[in-house]
Motif scaffolding. Structure first.
Motif, PDB file in Angstrom:
ATOM      1  N   GLN A   1      17.108  82.033  96.639  1.00  0.00           N
ATOM      2  CA  GLN A   1      17.792  82.692  95.527  1.00  0.00           C
ATOM      3  C   GLN A   1      18.033  81.674  94.423  1.00  0.00           C
ATOM      4  O   GLN A   1      18.678  80.639  94.653  1.00  0.00           O
ATOM      5  N   ASP A   2      17.482  81.940  93.237  1.00  0.00           N
ATOM      6  CA  ASP A   2      17.733  81.100  92.061  1.00  0.00           C
ATOM      7  C   ASP A   2      17.486  79.615  92.339  1.00  0.00           C
ATOM      8  O   ASP A   2      18.346  78.761  92.085  1.00  0.00           O
ATOM      9  N   ASN A   3      16.305  79.310  92.861  1.00  0.00           N
ATOM     10  CA  ASN A   3      15.904  77.922  93.127  1.00  0.00           C
ATOM     11  C   ASN A   3      16.785  77.213  94.150  1.00  0.00           C
ATOM     12  O   ASN A   3      16.811  75.986  94.219  1.00  0.00           O
ATOM     13  N   THR A   4      17.527  77.984  94.935  1.00  0.00           N
ATOM     14  CA  THR A   4      18.282  77.419  96.050  1.00  0.00           C
ATOM     15  C   THR A   4      17.862  78.132  97.324  1.00  0.00           C
ATOM     16  O   THR A   4      17.257  79.222  97.282  1.00  0.00           O
ATOM     17  N   VAL A   5      18.173  77.521  98.460  1.00  0.00           N
ATOM     18  CA  VAL A   5      17.818  78.127  99.741  1.00  0.00           C
ATOM     19  C   VAL A   5      19.064  78.221 100.619  1.00  0.00           C
ATOM     20  O   VAL A   5      19.880  77.307 100.673  1.00  0.00           O
ATOM     21  N   ILE A   6      19.200  79.359 101.274  1.00  0.00           N
ATOM     22  CA  ILE A   6      20.291  79.608 102.207  1.00  0.00           C
ATOM     23  C   ILE A   6      19.713  79.590 103.612  1.00  0.00           C
ATOM     24  O   ILE A   6      18.848  80.410 103.948  1.00  0.00           O
TER      25      ILE A   6
ATOM     26  N   ALA B   1      27.474  81.848 102.247  1.00  0.00           N
ATOM     27  CA  ALA B   1      26.736  80.820 102.991  1.00  0.00           C
ATOM     28  C   ALA B   1      26.382  79.643 102.081  1.00  0.00           C
ATOM     29  O   ALA B   1      26.177  79.789 100.876  1.00  0.00           O
ATOM     30  N   GLU B   2      26.333  78.466 102.674  1.00  0.00           N
ATOM     31  CA  GLU B   2      26.031  77.239 101.924  1.00  0.00           C
ATOM     32  C   GLU B   2      24.599  77.277 101.395  1.00  0.00           C
ATOM     33  O   GLU B   2      23.680  77.729 102.070  1.00  0.00           O
ATOM     34  N   ARG B   3      24.421  76.754 100.188  1.00  0.00           N
ATOM     35  CA  ARG B   3      23.109  76.703  99.547  1.00  0.00           C
ATOM     36  C   ARG B   3      22.693  75.252  99.346  1.00  0.00           C
ATOM     37  O   ARG B   3      23.534  74.377  99.152  1.00  0.00           O
ATOM     38  N   SER B   4      21.388  75.026  99.370  1.00  0.00           N
ATOM     39  CA  SER B   4      20.858  73.698  99.083  1.00  0.00           C
ATOM     40  C   SER B   4      19.712  73.822  98.096  1.00  0.00           C
ATOM     41  O   SER B   4      19.148  74.911  97.894  1.00  0.00           O
ATOM     42  N   THR B   5      19.355  72.718  97.454  1.00  0.00           N
ATOM     43  CA  THR B   5      18.274  72.725  96.473  1.00  0.00           C
ATOM     44  C   THR B   5      16.938  72.957  97.162  1.00  0.00           C
ATOM     45  O   THR B   5      16.648  72.361  98.201  1.00  0.00           O
ATOM     46  N   LEU B   6      16.142  73.825  96.592  1.00  0.00           N
ATOM     47  CA  LEU B   6      14.838  74.132  97.156  1.00  0.00           C
ATOM     48  C   LEU B   6      13.810  73.138  96.634  1.00  0.00           C
ATOM     49  O   LEU B   6      13.658  72.951  95.420  1.00  0.00           O
TER      50      LEU B   6
ATOM     51  N   TYR C   1      10.723  76.331 106.130  1.00  0.00           N
ATOM     52  CA  TYR C   1      10.732  75.069 105.395  1.00  0.00           C
ATOM     53  C   TYR C   1      11.235  73.944 106.288  1.00  0.00           C
ATOM     54  O   TYR C   1      11.868  74.171 107.331  1.00  0.00           O
ATOM     55  N   LEU C   2      10.929  72.727 105.863  1.00  0.00           N
ATOM     56  CA  LEU C   2      11.386  71.554 106.593  1.00  0.00           C
ATOM     57  C   LEU C   2      12.799  71.192 106.157  1.00  0.00           C
ATOM     58  O   LEU C   2      13.062  70.996 104.970  1.00  0.00           O
ATOM     59  N   ASN C   3      13.693  71.105 107.111  1.00  0.00           N
ATOM     60  CA  ASN C   3      15.077  70.759 106.851  1.00  0.00           C
ATOM     61  C   ASN C   3      15.488  69.696 107.866  1.00  0.00           C
ATOM     62  O   ASN C   3      15.630  69.995 109.051  1.00  0.00           O
ATOM     63  N   LYS C   4      15.599  68.459 107.388  1.00  0.00           N
ATOM     64  CA  LYS C   4      15.920  67.326 108.266  1.00  0.00           C
ATOM     65  C   LYS C   4      14.912  67.229 109.409  1.00  0.00           C
ATOM     66  O   LYS C   4      15.251  67.095 110.587  1.00  0.00           O
ATOM     67  N   ASN C   5      13.621  67.342 109.023  1.00  0.00           N
ATOM     68  CA  ASN C   5      12.496  67.221 109.951  1.00  0.00           C
ATOM     69  C   ASN C   5      12.436  68.335 110.994  1.00  0.00           C
ATOM     70  O   ASN C   5      11.734  68.211 112.005  1.00  0.00           O
ATOM     71  N   GLN C   6      13.162  69.417 110.754  1.00  0.00           N
ATOM     72  CA  GLN C   6      13.114  70.577 111.626  1.00  0.00           C
ATOM     73  C   GLN C   6      12.607  71.782 110.827  1.00  0.00           C
ATOM     74  O   GLN C   6      12.886  71.908 109.635  1.00  0.00           O
ATOM     75  N   ILE C   7      11.837  72.654 111.488  1.00  0.00           N
ATOM     76  CA  ILE C   7      11.405  73.878 110.822  1.00  0.00           C
ATOM     77  C   ILE C   7      12.567  74.854 110.804  1.00  0.00           C
ATOM     78  O   ILE C   7      13.089  75.236 111.857  1.00  0.00           O
TER      79      ILE C   7
END
Length: 294
Positions: A18-23, A54-59, A6-12
């Protein structure tokens, strides 16, 4: 485990859903292929990262890429693997196959699970859909027996083997040209590890066009099981981690409907497989006469 690119701050980046979040696990694994090659050790390391909080963010769906975005290995496909689809064949002089019918797609066909699919109107007037289960190989192997085949699977994805039917029939019976348009094979939405699927031969598979169901079947209706396909492909040919195998489409393709249903600009195609997920792609007309300088 559901693994994504996935794209994260313009980086792959590489993540675990997990549960609509991404680690994010990119610090340990630069790409999904590195996880595949690491095998069980890679899965164990990811579980350790998750257990450590580990920190999770919204997917966000618009950020999800093909699980293996830079494909360097094969895209192998099985044709006529559901009896009712075989009965839809163009050539009625072909007998029911006793071994899997295999063809390939170019590596540039791979597209993301929610990416727009280009329709080159000067190339094809008969763009068609094919909902399929995709298998991703996890271990190097050759001459694999059916009994051992499951051990060589890393995981599964949804796939759509989008095909140019007119082109497919106009190259001496060879399907490669009609199956290898750029971005004509969306996959995903993630790579589901093998342990998540109790019985790969009992999965519901459907395809919808603009919300209307056009294909509906179950993988238990495959003429050749996933294990049989892997065994046949590995005869004389080495399978490598990251190889993608499309296992065939059920009946209901657009070219055999009455009236025919071909894809056009603005259409939306959705492929769903139980226990795996769904991919949803819009069709967009492109002008192939424009030459792009690389």
């Amino acid at each position: 485990m559901k693994i994504i690119s996935y794209l994260n701050k313009n980086q792959i980046s590489v993540g675990i859903v997990q549960d609509n979040t991404v680690i994010d696990v990119s610090d340990e694994f630069p790409d999904v292929l590195s996880i595949i090659k690491a095998g069980r050790n890679g899965i164990n390391e990811i579980n350790r990262i998750i257990s450590a909080g580990a920190e999770r963010s919204t997917l966000k769906s618009e950020h999800i890429l093909p699980p293996i975005p830079k494909l360097e290995r094969n895209v192998m496909c099985v044709g006529w693997n559901y009896l009712e689809h075989f009965n839809e064949r163009f050539r009625q002089d072909i007998n029911l196959p006793t071994k899997p019918t295999v063809f390939t797609k170019a590596t540039g066909t791979i597209a993301g699970p929610y990416e727009e699919i280009p329709l080159p109107e000067n190339f094809t007037k008969k763009l068609d859909y094919e909902a399929e289960l995709a298998v991703v190989i996890g271990r190097k192997g050759k001459n694999i027996s059916e009994e051992e085949a499951a051990d060589y699977i890393f995981g599964y994805m949804c796939a759509n083997d989008i095909s140019a039917r007119d082109v497919q029939q106009s190259h001496g019976g060879q399907w490669f040209m009609g199956k290898s348009m750029d971005k004509s094979c969306p996959v995903g939405p993630w790579l589901v590890t093998r342990d998540e699927i109790e019985d790969v031969q009992n999965l519901e598979i459907t395809c919808k066009v603009n919300g209307n169901t056009v294909q509906s079947s179950n993988t238990n209706l495959m003429m050749f099981s996933v294990s049989r396909i892997i065994s046949e492909l590995s005869k004389g040919m080495t399978l490598l981690p990251g190889d993608i195998i499309l296992t065939g489409t059920p009946s209901g393709i657009g070219s055999k409907r009455n009236p025919p249903l071909f894809l056009g600009s603005g259409d939306v195609v959705e492929v769903s497989i139980s226990r795996i997920g769904s991919i949803k792609n819009g069709i967009v007309t492109v002008d192939e006469s424009i030459k792009l300088e690389v």
